[in-house]
Structure formats: structure tokens, C-alpha cells
Design an enzyme around this catalytic site. Structure first.
Site, PDB file in Angstrom:
ATOM      1  N   ASP A 183       4.547   7.340 -14.443  1.00 42.74           N
ATOM      2  CA  ASP A 183       4.780   6.015 -13.852  1.00 42.74           C
ATOM      3  C   ASP A 183       3.660   5.049 -14.232  1.00 42.74           C
ATOM      4  OD1 ASP A 183       6.276   4.141 -12.501  1.00 42.74           O
ATOM      5  OD2 ASP A 183       5.523   4.687 -10.512  1.00 42.74           O
ATOM      6  N   LYS A 200      -3.276   5.472   2.440  1.00 38.39           N
ATOM      7  CA  LYS A 200      -1.872   5.473   2.015  1.00 38.39           C
ATOM      8  C   LYS A 200      -1.050   6.265   3.028  1.00 38.39           C
ATOM      9  CE  LYS A 200       0.455   5.909  -2.411  1.00 38.39           C
ATOM     10  NZ  LYS A 200       0.274   6.376  -3.786  1.00 38.39           N
ATOM     11  N   LEU A 233      -2.479  -3.681   2.645  1.00 36.47           N
ATOM     12  CA  LEU A 233      -2.761  -4.120   1.279  1.00 36.47           C
ATOM     13  C   LEU A 233      -1.504  -4.249   0.434  1.00 36.47           C
ATOM     14  CD1 LEU A 233      -5.878  -1.879   0.519  1.00 36.47           C
ATOM     15  CD2 LEU A 233      -5.893  -4.332   1.006  1.00 36.47           C
ATOM     16  N   GLU A 281       2.762  -2.279  -0.426  1.00 34.16           N
ATOM     17  CA  GLU A 281       3.794  -1.297  -0.105  1.00 34.16           C
ATOM     18  C   GLU A 281       4.473  -0.837  -1.377  1.00 34.16           C
ATOM     19  OE1 GLU A 281       7.694  -0.952   2.854  1.00 34.16           O
ATOM     20  OE2 GLU A 281       6.283  -2.614   3.038  1.00 34.16           O
ATOM     21  N   GLY A 282       4.685   0.475  -1.493  1.00 32.78           N
ATOM     22  CA  GLY A 282       5.381   1.043  -2.634  1.00 32.78           C
ATOM     23  C   GLY A 282       6.677   1.685  -2.206  1.00 32.78           C
ATOM     24  N   THR A 283       7.263   2.454  -3.105  1.00 28.71           N
ATOM     25  CA  THR A 283       8.550   3.088  -2.838  1.00 28.71           C
ATOM     26  C   THR A 283       8.482   4.032  -1.654  1.00 28.71           C
ATOM     27  OG1 THR A 283       9.034   2.985  -5.206  1.00 28.71           O
ATOM     28  CG2 THR A 283      10.404   4.449  -3.877  1.00 28.71           C
ATOM     29  N   TYR A 284       7.412   4.774  -1.576  1.00 27.80           N
ATOM     30  CA  TYR A 284       7.367   5.794  -0.533  1.00 27.80           C
ATOM     31  C   TYR A 284       6.157   5.686   0.388  1.00 27.80           C
ATOM     32  CZ  TYR A 284       3.827   8.720  -2.940  1.00 27.80           C
ATOM     33  OH  TYR A 284       2.673   9.207  -3.502  1.00 27.80           O
ATOM     34  N   ALA A 285       5.368   4.612   0.269  1.00 27.21           N
ATOM     35  CA  ALA A 285       4.157   4.526   1.086  1.00 27.21           C
ATOM     36  C   ALA A 285       3.760   3.084   1.364  1.00 27.21           C
ATOM     37  CB  ALA A 285       3.009   5.247   0.393  1.00 27.21           C
TER      38      ALA A 285
END
Length: 308
Positions: free
Chosen positions: A139, A46, A10, A12-16
């Protein structure tokens, strides 16, 4: 042991990395690529990214899990499950179709004043659920405000959350939504940093673009001060003692009327209270929810009629 089928990615983020998934008939491992569904309700899985230096990522995962276990609100994404598989922490969350950033950027969608009122009220209610438990989100931005197919708001991405009263790093919150005290290096801050972020999101709903989109912290501060005036000790005692305070160009205190010609006087008043430079004078979440803006016409658009 619960088993989940992991389907498409779905985002992608900074850490996942986040995947779409479904509950499946139990197998000998928690995550599979195929199997028999036992529920047709999708979930978001996640996966915390594996790196050589995982401690920071693991801390973020722990913060998110701890915060979501404490918060029980329809305005906050629901934690379903957690597990470790293939040496990676996985967090299973309720699946939500889109986010506020996608809605704002979609030029085919017309956002009416009642829609803005409905969404920002739901955002505030989600933030209130955090603050009443002494949790700072740290955030808040359109990408982290999930929107269901009915238009319901769900606050997400709790990897940066901290408890009020802890001494903290100023490197929190995405720059465009970062409060001026953070940009100037404060480590002694609290829930007002979230209220500034909410103000930036509120402004973005009107403008359809970020209000302050600086490329550096200095440029970000300059954009803020151009719009709101440069802070002085008389109005913000202690500002000149902040670690990253500089001798900024002096801009006069200004009104936001010119930028937000379509906003009502009540909307402008709430926006100015959210975007108050001195965090001690910034409106609290509880007071923001009670602001006359939410009682004035037009009323908030009902769930199910929002432009998603």
C-alpha cells in the site's frame, strides 16, 4: 501499565482512527482524556475501528504490529506500544508531522530535482528494509509516506503487509498505485508490486498530480497502456492467462519523455524501469538504489533543507 493522554484526532483510514497523544503518569487504564505528562514527545495512537465484523480489521492490526516489530529502520515509522482498551486494539507509533501527499499538494512549496531525488531515495531505502525481510508493503502511496519536520521519510500503514511467497488477494494497494498484474487479478505476485507503486510516487513528485488516476480498474489499465503500450505475450509471457485479462485496445509502446519534460535522462530511465509492465523485468529495490540517477547532478537535497 503505561498510560497515554489522547488529545486531538489526526486522521482516519480504512480501518483505524489516529489521535495525537502523550505518555502520562500511570493510571488504572491505558488511555485517558487528561492527566500529567511524563514526556513531551508526542505519539500517534492508532485506534482500530470497532465494527460488527472486526476480524478483517484485527487481521490488519496484527499484520501491522508483526511487521513493525521485525523492521528496525529510520525510514520506517517506529512501533512504541500496543494495548487493548474498550474492546479495541490500539497501536502507539512515533508521531510524524506530515506526509508526502500534503507536500505534493501544497502549491506554495517548490519541489526541486534534488528534493525529488532525496525523497525517492529514502522511500526506496524504507522499501528495501521491508523486502530484505521478505515483507511486501502492498500500500505504498504518498499518504502513507510520512515526512518529518526535517524532511525525513518514514514508511507507514503496514496493515496490508504480507510475506513473500504467500498466495494473496489482488485487492491490495490503492488503485492509482496498483501494479498492472494486480489490476488483472494475479494472486501470485511479489515485491515488484511495491516497485510499481514507488514508480507512481516518483512520477507524482514530478507532475504534482497522480500519473494514473482511473475511476475503475479497467480505466486504470487503459490509462497505463495508453502511456506505456499494451502488453503482449512476447514481452510479458503469461499476461493473457491472468484472471481479469481482457482483449484491451492495442496501444503502441511509448516513451515517457513527453510527459516528463523536466526530468533528466537518468530520472526517466529509472522511472521506466520502475514502471515496467512485466513484473519479472521490473527493477528490484536494491538495483533501484544503485541506479546512476542517484549519483548524477544535482545531488539529493540534505535533510533539513527539504521543502516541508
Amino acid at each position: 501499565m503505561k498510560t497515554y493522554i489522547r488529545e486531538r484526532r489526526l486522521g482516519e483510514g480504512t480501518y483505524a482512527v489516529i489521535y495525537l497523544g502523550y505518555r502520562a503518569l500511570p493510571q488504572d487504564k491505558p488511555l485517558v482524556s487528561s492527566g500529567t505528562r511524563i514526556e513531551d514527545v508526542p505519539v500517534a495512537i492508532k485506534k482500530i475501528k470497532p465494527t460488527k465484523y472486526t476480524q478483517g480489521h484485527e487481521i490488519s492490526a496484527i499484520r501491522e504490529i508483526k511487521s513493525l516489530k521485525r523492521i528496525d529502520s529510520k525510514y520506517v515509522v517506529r512501533l512504541i506500544d500496543t494495548f487493548v482498551y474498550d474492546k479495541c486494539v490500539h497501536i502507539v507509533l512515533e508521531y510524524v508531522e506530515t506526509n508526502l501527499e500534503n507536500v505534493i499538494r501544497n502549491s506554495d512549496k517548490i519541489i526541486m530535482p534534488g528534493d525529488i531525488k532525496a525523497w525517492i531515495l529514502m522511500v526506496l531505502r524504507g522499501v528495501y528494509e521491508c523486502h530484505r525481510l521478505f515483507i511486501i508493503h502492498r500500500d505504498i502511496k504518498p499518504n502513507n509516506i510520512l515526512i518529518t519536520s526535517e524532511g525525513m521519510v518514514k514508511l507507514a500503514d503496514f496493515g496490508l503487509t504480507r510475506g513473500i511467497g504467500n498466495r494473496m488477494t489482488p485487492q491490495a494497494v490503492t488503485r492509482w498505485y496498483r501494479a498492472p498484474e494486480l489490476l488483472m487479478g494475479s494472486r501470485d505476485y511479489g515485491s515488484p508490486v511495491d516497485m510499481w507503486s514507488v514508480g507512481c510516487v516518483f512520477a507524482e513528485l514530478f507532475l504534482r498530480v497522480p500519473l494514473f488516476a482511473g475511476d475503475t480498474d479497467i480505466q486504470q489499465l487503459d490509462m497505463i497502456f495508453r502511456a506505456l503500450g499494451t502488453p503482449v505475450e512476447r514481452e510479458w509471457p503469461g499476461v493473457s492467462t491472468l484472471p481479469e485479462f481482457l482483449d484491451f485496445q492495442q496501444y503502441p509502446k511509448a516513451s515517457l519523455n513527453g510527459l516528463f519534460s523536466a526530468a533528466s535522462s537518468d530520472a526517466l530511465d529509472l522511472l521506466e524501469k520502475l514502471l515496467t509492465l512485466n513484473p519479472c523485468n521490473r527493477i528490484s529495490c536494491d538495483d533501484a538504489i544503485k541506479h546512476p540517477y542517484f549519483k548524477s547532478s544535482p545531488p539529493p537535497t540534505p535533510i533539513g533543507k527539504l521543502p516541508v
